[in-house]
Design a protein around this motif. Structure first.
Motif, PDB file in Angstrom:
ATOM      1  N   GLU A  84      57.039  25.588  44.554  1.00  8.92           N
ATOM      2  CA  GLU A  84      57.829  24.841  43.601  1.00  8.92           C
ATOM      3  C   GLU A  84      56.796  23.746  42.746  1.00  8.92           C
ATOM      4  OE1 GLU A  84      60.680  25.580  42.643  1.00  8.92           O
ATOM      5  OE2 GLU A  84      60.887  26.969  44.511  1.00  8.92           O
ATOM      6  N   ARG A  85      55.825  23.267  43.416  1.00 10.60           N
ATOM      7  CA  ARG A  85      54.934  22.393  42.554  1.00 10.60           C
ATOM      8  C   ARG A  85      54.420  23.057  41.298  1.00 10.60           C
ATOM      9  NH1 ARG A  85      51.381  21.071  47.543  1.00 10.60           N
ATOM     10  NH2 ARG A  85      51.953  23.176  47.729  1.00 10.60           N
ATOM     11  N   VAL A  86      53.882  24.276  41.654  1.00 12.45           N
ATOM     12  CA  VAL A  86      53.412  25.250  40.402  1.00 12.45           C
ATOM     13  C   VAL A  86      54.428  25.621  39.437  1.00 12.45           C
ATOM     14  CG1 VAL A  86      52.317  27.309  40.093  1.00 12.45           C
ATOM     15  CG2 VAL A  86      51.616  26.002  42.114  1.00 12.45           C
ATOM     16  N   LEU A  87      55.475  25.961  40.099  1.00 13.97           N
ATOM     17  CA  LEU A  87      56.544  26.366  38.911  1.00 13.97           C
ATOM     18  C   LEU A  87      56.907  25.182  38.244  1.00 13.97           C
ATOM     19  CD1 LEU A  87      58.474  28.465  41.390  1.00 13.97           C
ATOM     20  CD2 LEU A  87      57.117  29.517  39.441  1.00 13.97           C
ATOM     21  N   ASP A  88      57.179  23.941  38.794  1.00 18.66           N
ATOM     22  CA  ASP A  88      57.528  22.759  38.111  1.00 18.66           C
ATOM     23  C   ASP A  88      56.491  22.607  37.116  1.00 18.66           C
ATOM     24  OD1 ASP A  88      59.606  22.366  39.486  1.00 18.66           O
ATOM     25  OD2 ASP A  88      58.893  20.642  40.724  1.00 18.66           O
ATOM     26  N   ALA A  89      55.134  22.621  37.359  1.00 19.45           N
ATOM     27  CA  ALA A  89      54.182  22.451  36.373  1.00 19.45           C
ATOM     28  C   ALA A  89      54.258  23.627  35.157  1.00 19.45           C
ATOM     29  CB  ALA A  89      52.638  22.504  37.050  1.00 19.45           C
ATOM     30  N   ILE A  90      54.647  24.636  35.355  1.00 20.17           N
ATOM     31  CA  ILE A  90      54.719  25.660  34.439  1.00 20.17           C
ATOM     32  C   ILE A  90      55.901  25.181  33.437  1.00 20.17           C
ATOM     33  CG2 ILE A  90      55.322  28.116  34.014  1.00 20.17           C
ATOM     34  CD1 ILE A  90      53.126  28.789  36.205  1.00 20.17           C
ATOM     35  N   ALA A  91      56.889  24.664  34.146  1.00 18.40           N
ATOM     36  CA  ALA A  91      58.222  24.380  33.454  1.00 18.40           C
ATOM     37  C   ALA A  91      58.223  23.007  32.490  1.00 18.40           C
ATOM     38  CB  ALA A  91      59.381  24.295  34.388  1.00 18.40           C
ATOM     39  N   ASP A  92      56.938  22.362  33.129  1.00 17.24           N
ATOM     40  CA  ASP A  92      56.767  21.128  32.238  1.00 17.24           C
ATOM     41  C   ASP A  92      55.753  21.277  31.166  1.00 17.24           C
ATOM     42  OD1 ASP A  92      58.548  19.706  33.560  1.00 17.24           O
ATOM     43  OD2 ASP A  92      57.219  18.845  35.107  1.00 17.24           O
ATOM     44  N   THR A  93      55.040  22.289  31.196  1.00 16.07           N
ATOM     45  CA  THR A  93      53.749  22.472  30.281  1.00 16.07           C
ATOM     46  C   THR A  93      53.891  23.242  29.218  1.00 16.07           C
ATOM     47  OG1 THR A  93      52.526  22.272  32.287  1.00 16.07           O
ATOM     48  CG2 THR A  93      51.394  22.897  30.176  1.00 16.07           C
ATOM     49  N   PRO A  94      53.700  22.545  27.728  1.00 14.92           N
ATOM     50  CA  PRO A  94      53.915  23.291  26.666  1.00 14.92           C
ATOM     51  C   PRO A  94      52.944  24.375  26.272  1.00 14.92           C
ATOM     52  CG  PRO A  94      53.252  21.201  26.090  1.00 14.92           C
ATOM     53  CD  PRO A  94      53.475  21.374  27.796  1.00 14.92           C
ATOM     54  N   ARG A  95      53.168  25.530  26.850  1.00 20.26           N
ATOM     55  CA  ARG A  95      51.924  26.546  26.644  1.00 20.26           C
ATOM     56  C   ARG A  95      51.500  26.964  25.031  1.00 20.26           C
ATOM     57  NH1 ARG A  95      51.269  32.480  27.510  1.00 20.26           N
ATOM     58  NH2 ARG A  95      49.064  32.749  28.283  1.00 20.26           N
ATOM     59  N   HIS A  96      52.716  26.569  24.169  1.00 20.23           N
ATOM     60  CA  HIS A  96      52.299  26.826  22.918  1.00 20.23           C
ATOM     61  C   HIS A  96      51.573  25.992  22.278  1.00 20.23           C
ATOM     62  CE1 HIS A  96      55.583  23.926  22.753  1.00 20.23           C
ATOM     63  NE2 HIS A  96      55.183  23.667  21.540  1.00 20.23           N
ATOM     64  N   ILE A  97      51.196  24.572  22.818  1.00 15.55           N
ATOM     65  CA  ILE A  97      50.280  23.805  22.282  1.00 15.55           C
ATOM     66  C   ILE A  97      48.771  24.328  22.499  1.00 15.55           C
ATOM     67  CG2 ILE A  97      49.429  21.326  22.369  1.00 15.55           C
ATOM     68  CD1 ILE A  97      52.210  21.729  20.981  1.00 15.55           C
ATOM     69  N   PHE A  98      48.559  25.271  23.583  1.00 17.27           N
ATOM     70  CA  PHE A  98      47.335  25.701  23.837  1.00 17.27           C
ATOM     71  C   PHE A  98      46.870  27.081  23.073  1.00 17.27           C
ATOM     72  CE2 PHE A  98      48.745  22.949  26.981  1.00 17.27           C
ATOM     73  CZ  PHE A  98      47.719  22.281  27.514  1.00 17.27           C
ATOM     74  N   LEU A  99      47.839  27.348  22.173  1.00 14.11           N
ATOM     75  CA  LEU A  99      47.474  28.566  21.275  1.00 14.11           C
ATOM     76  C   LEU A  99      47.468  28.140  19.916  1.00 14.11           C
ATOM     77  CD1 LEU A  99      50.158  30.824  22.968  1.00 14.11           C
ATOM     78  CD2 LEU A  99      47.722  31.577  22.796  1.00 14.11           C
TER      79      LEU A  99
END
Ligand code: SAH
Length: 219
Positions: free
Chosen positions: A32-47
């Motif tokens: 759940e910690r990993v899934l929470d981090a993914i839910a919280d992280t704007p991956r579009h900013i890294f592209l």
């Protein structure tokens, strides 16, 4: 997570990320910690802008300089494999877009990351600052030398594939520490190395495809 600043930089919708999280659950990511981090992280900013609309697909995408941002599934899997050992200080080799570092920084105390291609590192640093991560320390260097001044680390994650693990990196692992590394040439295996004194025990997890771990730096 500074959610407000994410909204401020045009975070489309948390719902899109939650769909990605559901896809990862379907692929047996359970921490759940990993899934929470993914839910919280704007991956579009890294592209780059032109690809940002594909940010929440579960695929690797190009980031320039012949490199790629890793597939979210692989990021989640590698992070999950490390966090179960509760490492506090972690070293990542191969910052790339910075996405994996961003995810790791949310589940450990201090995240150190090294990248050999200067323009990629500069972009990643701008993203860390923009989103507001405070515990990511980065360095432009050949990751083969690790980060001796900050060693030893509880865990080391390599996000490019070496044919063999650089000895210097093994030295920078704490006794009892874990390294996760895609090991091999054409055929690569995600491998976990556990340090027991001067012994290094290897466990193969699954076949993977990463860009090669290369020597030297690019300015
Ligand atoms: N973790 C990254 C994955 C990027 S791809 C992400 O989430 O986006 C792998 C990265 O490893 C590339 O940026 C490449 O330049 C870098 N790399 C390859 N060999 C390296 C080395 N010896 N030292 C540091 N970085 C290296």
């Amino acid at each position: 997570m500074p959610e407000q600043s994410i909204e401020g930089i045009g975070m489309t919708s948390r719902r899109t990320r939650l769909r990605l999280v559901q896809r990862l659950r379907d692929k047996d990511i359970a921490d759940e910690r990993v899934l929470d981090a993914i839910a919280d992280t704007p991956r579009h900013i890294f592209l780059d802008e032109a690809l940002s609309h594909r940010a929440y697909e579960d695929t690797a995408l190009p980031i320039g300089h012949n490199q790629t941002i890793s597939q979210p599934y692989i990021v989640a899997r590698m992070t999950e494999l490390l966090v179960q050992h509760q490492p506090r200080r972690v070293l990542e080799l191969g910052t790339g877009s910075g996405y994996q570092a961003a995810i790791l920084s949310q589940v450990v105390d201090e995240l150190y990351t090294v990248e050999r291609i200067s323009p990629l590192l500069n972009k990643a640093r701008q993203r860390f600052e923009r989103i507001g991560y405070r515990n990511i320390y980065s360095r432009h260097a050949d990751g083969g030398i690790g980060w001796p001044e900050q060693a030893p680390f509880d865990a080391i994650m390599v996000t490019a594939a070496p044919k063999e693990i650089p000895l210097e990196l093994l030295r920078q692992l704490k006794d009892g520490g874990k390294m996760i590394v895609p090991l091999g040439d054409v055929q690569q295996n995600l491998t976990i190395v556990t340090r027991r004194g001067e012994q290094f025990l290897k466990d193969v997890i699954e076949p993977v495809m990463f860009v090669p771990f290369l020597p030297g730096v690019v300015r």
